[in-house]
Design a protein around this motif. Sequence first.
Motif, short mmCIF file in Angstrom:
data_model
loop_
_atom_site.label_atom_id
_atom_site.label_comp_id
_atom_site.label_asym_id
_atom_site.label_seq_id
_atom_site.Cartn_x
_atom_site.Cartn_y
_atom_site.Cartn_z
N GLY A 646 -59.36 6.26 10.26
CA GLY A 646 -58.21 5.72 10.97
C GLY A 646 -57.17 6.79 11.22
O GLY A 646 -57.38 7.97 10.91
N GLU A 647 -56.05 6.39 11.81
CA GLU A 647 -54.95 7.32 12.08
C GLU A 647 -53.72 6.87 11.31
O GLU A 647 -53.38 5.69 11.29
N PHE A 648 -53.04 7.86 10.68
CA PHE A 648 -51.93 7.55 9.80
C PHE A 648 -50.71 8.37 10.23
O PHE A 648 -50.84 9.56 10.53
N PRO A 649 -49.53 7.74 10.26
CA PRO A 649 -48.33 8.48 10.68
C PRO A 649 -47.86 9.44 9.59
O PRO A 649 -47.97 9.15 8.40
N VAL A 650 -47.32 10.57 10.01
CA VAL A 650 -46.74 11.54 9.09
C VAL A 650 -45.56 12.20 9.81
O VAL A 650 -45.57 12.33 11.04
N GLU A 651 -44.54 12.62 9.04
CA GLU A 651 -43.33 13.17 9.66
C GLU A 651 -43.18 14.64 9.29
O GLU A 651 -43.33 15.02 8.12
N ILE A 652 -42.91 15.49 10.30
CA ILE A 652 -42.69 16.92 10.05
C ILE A 652 -41.33 17.33 10.62
O ILE A 652 -40.83 16.72 11.57
N ARG A 653 -40.75 18.36 10.01
CA ARG A 653 -39.45 18.88 10.46
C ARG A 653 -39.66 20.27 11.04
O ARG A 653 -40.25 21.14 10.40
N LEU A 654 -39.22 20.45 12.27
CA LEU A 654 -39.44 21.71 12.99
C LEU A 654 -38.11 22.35 13.35
O LEU A 654 -37.22 21.67 13.88
N GLU A 655 -37.98 23.65 13.06
CA GLU A 655 -36.87 24.44 13.59
C GLU A 655 -37.44 25.29 14.71
O GLU A 655 -38.32 26.14 14.48
N LEU A 656 -36.95 25.08 15.95
CA LEU A 656 -37.53 25.69 17.14
C LEU A 656 -36.51 26.53 17.89
O LEU A 656 -35.30 26.25 17.84
N ALA A 667 -45.73 19.48 22.18
CA ALA A 667 -46.50 18.27 22.48
C ALA A 667 -47.92 18.61 22.92
O ALA A 667 -48.88 17.96 22.50
N ALA A 668 -48.07 19.65 23.76
CA ALA A 668 -49.39 20.04 24.24
C ALA A 668 -50.26 20.55 23.08
O ALA A 668 -51.46 20.26 23.00
N THR A 669 -49.64 21.30 22.16
CA THR A 669 -50.39 21.83 21.01
C THR A 669 -50.88 20.69 20.11
O THR A 669 -52.04 20.67 19.68
N ILE A 670 -49.97 19.73 19.82
CA ILE A 670 -50.34 18.59 18.97
C ILE A 670 -51.44 17.77 19.64
O ILE A 670 -52.41 17.34 19.00
N SER A 671 -51.33 17.55 20.96
CA SER A 671 -52.34 16.79 21.69
C SER A 671 -53.69 17.50 21.66
O SER A 671 -54.74 16.85 21.53
N ILE A 707 -53.20 21.15 12.00
CA ILE A 707 -52.14 21.04 13.02
C ILE A 707 -50.97 21.97 12.65
O ILE A 707 -50.45 22.69 13.52
N ILE A 708 -50.57 21.94 11.38
CA ILE A 708 -49.45 22.79 10.93
C ILE A 708 -49.79 24.26 11.14
O ILE A 708 -48.95 25.05 11.61
N ARG A 709 -51.03 24.64 10.80
CA ARG A 709 -51.46 26.04 10.96
C ARG A 709 -51.36 26.46 12.44
O ARG A 709 -50.90 27.55 12.77
N LYS A 710 -51.80 25.56 13.33
CA LYS A 710 -51.78 25.87 14.76
C LYS A 710 -50.34 25.98 15.27
O LYS A 710 -50.01 26.88 16.07
N LYS A 719 -39.54 27.47 11.67
CA LYS A 719 -39.81 26.92 10.35
C LYS A 719 -40.42 25.53 10.51
O LYS A 719 -40.04 24.77 11.41
N LEU A 720 -41.37 25.18 9.64
CA LEU A 720 -42.03 23.87 9.71
C LEU A 720 -42.25 23.35 8.30
O LEU A 720 -42.81 24.04 7.45
N THR A 721 -41.82 22.12 8.04
CA THR A 721 -42.04 21.49 6.73
C THR A 721 -42.42 20.04 6.93
O THR A 721 -42.04 19.41 7.93
N ARG A 722 -43.18 19.52 5.99
CA ARG A 722 -43.54 18.09 6.01
C ARG A 722 -42.50 17.31 5.22
O ARG A 722 -42.09 17.72 4.15
N ILE A 723 -42.09 16.16 5.76
CA ILE A 723 -41.10 15.31 5.08
C ILE A 723 -41.82 14.38 4.10
O ILE A 723 -42.73 13.65 4.49
N LYS A 724 -41.40 14.45 2.83
CA LYS A 724 -41.99 13.57 1.82
C LYS A 724 -40.90 12.75 1.12
O LYS A 724 -41.04 12.38 -0.04
#
Length: 725
Positions: A646-656, A667-671, A707-710, A719-724
Amino acid sequence: MPDTDLTLSPPDPQTPEDKLFGRLCQILDQYLEPDQINDIVRAYHVGAEAHKHQVRKSGEAYICHPVSVAITLAEMRMDARGIMAAILHDVIEDTDVTYQQLADMFSTEVADLVEGVTKLTKLDNKSRAEKQAENVRKMFLAMAKDFRVIMVKLADRLHNMQTLGAMPANKKRRIAKETLEIYAPIANRLGMNKIRHQLEHLGFKALYPCRYKVLQHAVKKIRGHRKEIIDTIQSAIAQRLQQSGITATVEGREKNIASIYQKMVQKKIPFSDVFDVYAFRIHCDSVEDCYLTLGCVHNLFKPIPGRFKDYIALPKANGYQSLHTVLIGPYGVPIEIQIRTHEMHRMSESGIAAHWLYKSDNHESAQARANEWLRDLLEIQKSAGDSLEFIENLKIDLFPQEVFVFTPEGDIIKLPRGATIIDFAYAVHTDIGNTCVSARIDKKLVPLQTQLENGMTVQVITAAWARPNPLWLNHVVTAKARSGIRNYLKNFKQQEAIDLGRRLLDKELQAITHQTLDDIDKDKIQQLLQTLKLDSLDALLEDIGLGNKMPLLIAKRLNQSDISAAVKLDTTEQQTSASPLIIKGTEDMVVTLAKCCHPIPGDPIIGFFNPGKGIVVHHSDCRNSHDVRKKQTNWLDVEWCKETQGEFPVEIRLELLNQRGTLATIAATISSMDSNIENVTVVGQDERVSVDLITLTVKNRVHLANIIRKLKKLNIVLKLTRIKA
């Protein structure tokens, strides 16, 4: 209690009530046998004796009310027992006469009818709205057994509306509102337009007295100027029909004040635009003459495109049949014309009452339609949570603007305007609705939320594994679909809770006794159920699955010799009591993934019992889980099933880097990594940097890592971190 040994001769018409009853007897003489009239006279004496010390607010004897109700029904040619029930309809509620006494004096049939009409005993712990809703719900249950119940109830409401004058203003408004919202639409749904128009007129007059007076004055003022135009149009139509050899009657039709007001409100138009339309009815001898007449009037006056409706070929749900067309008449005035046979006109006025008024096959089919509607209502009321919910469903069902669609076999399905494919599926059959996955409209695949339009051919595609989605409730308009979805989800959640409860209890039992629930002695289980005051093992398992009872406590009770003794749970014992519970994450009714930390397959997780809802699963590193674990003992270790899909939601924080096209690149990279973005929130931004929170869907922890690696390889990602949480 009145004596049953009473004279059977009609009363001497001296008092107002006896005069009323004399009028009733005159009507009854026209169609009932003398012995049937004698039974009615006996019922009158019993009712008069029972109500002898009661008066209405107007000052007249109370018995005048039930006799007036009986007169209305006699004019519809109601049978003798229906008339008797009308005369006695308030004796159970308002006097000392009981159901059994009525059954002994007359018959169980009469007693059942009276009880069906009788309102429920008022309960102090219920609000007025709940009491009224419960009354209506009971009335429909009684209706399903015998149509005469609703006939008596409508006649009762009509006389109450005719005698509202002595009531206080607030009570007038309440009764009028209920009449317009429930009783007038019921009369309409049963095709009883004559009573419906009276109820609407009286209800509008009582609810909006000032508006009524203004419209009444406006109608009187303009009526004289219209007479000449009406006579001219009527003569022209009659002359053209005569030239064509069609025998028909033409009459002008004036909208009642309530109808004028409804049209002004619904179409947002002024009075002058409503009253500028001239309406006529043409009654023909046969259906063929109706269509010939339509050709004549279209030839005489120019029809307005899109304003023709054929309710003869496609009758309304209440059995109404007629041709409706709108034309441009002399002086450019719009003309509304209804064309129908004499038989159709009688049906449109009387509806289900035509079953007693006129005996023919057409009226039997009208009763069959009404029976089908009542069967649907019974299905709805079974799944309604309470009476107020039933009333809301009923209102939805009573105010349809119909759409006609076709099954692949060519059968016609009538639905309210705005209905979707899901509504269509449930209209065909509840099982079709419960298992639908998609559909074809005119052979093209479309989503289930597609709204239907007239003339569409709909083919529903089903799958054995499919089940209703709670989100469907946002896309359905019919009460049948709404109740079908809720009923299935309620039962499905119950079964899921039972299954989860069994897994949780088995897990604890294996840790303590190396046994499962099936190995426990049945007498011991029964003893536990009696101690906990539960009816069945399923009820216990459901309570465990919903988090209302702790599985470890239940397991310990089953393991001890004295089942009734209480068990204390130690925090450390809970942590080490058993192996982790394996979850798939798709048990969405009783296992919920926490939105604060968005756990995904592969994460270390922990579960907490949420009473009434089941288990909430958190990431082990979630701040909320640490806080709850310190304070409470109702948590358990859980693990992801290795085969979880299945597919599960997850939240990430990006500094761009804040530059044009940044979000498009993300969006294109995630897709490209086979993931979807569910939500994007910009939490901070300046000329150089943008801080974004992105919720995306992943299959598991490995998928997220890829996905994070890409994303980190992109030069725009600082900077990229996952929200927990």
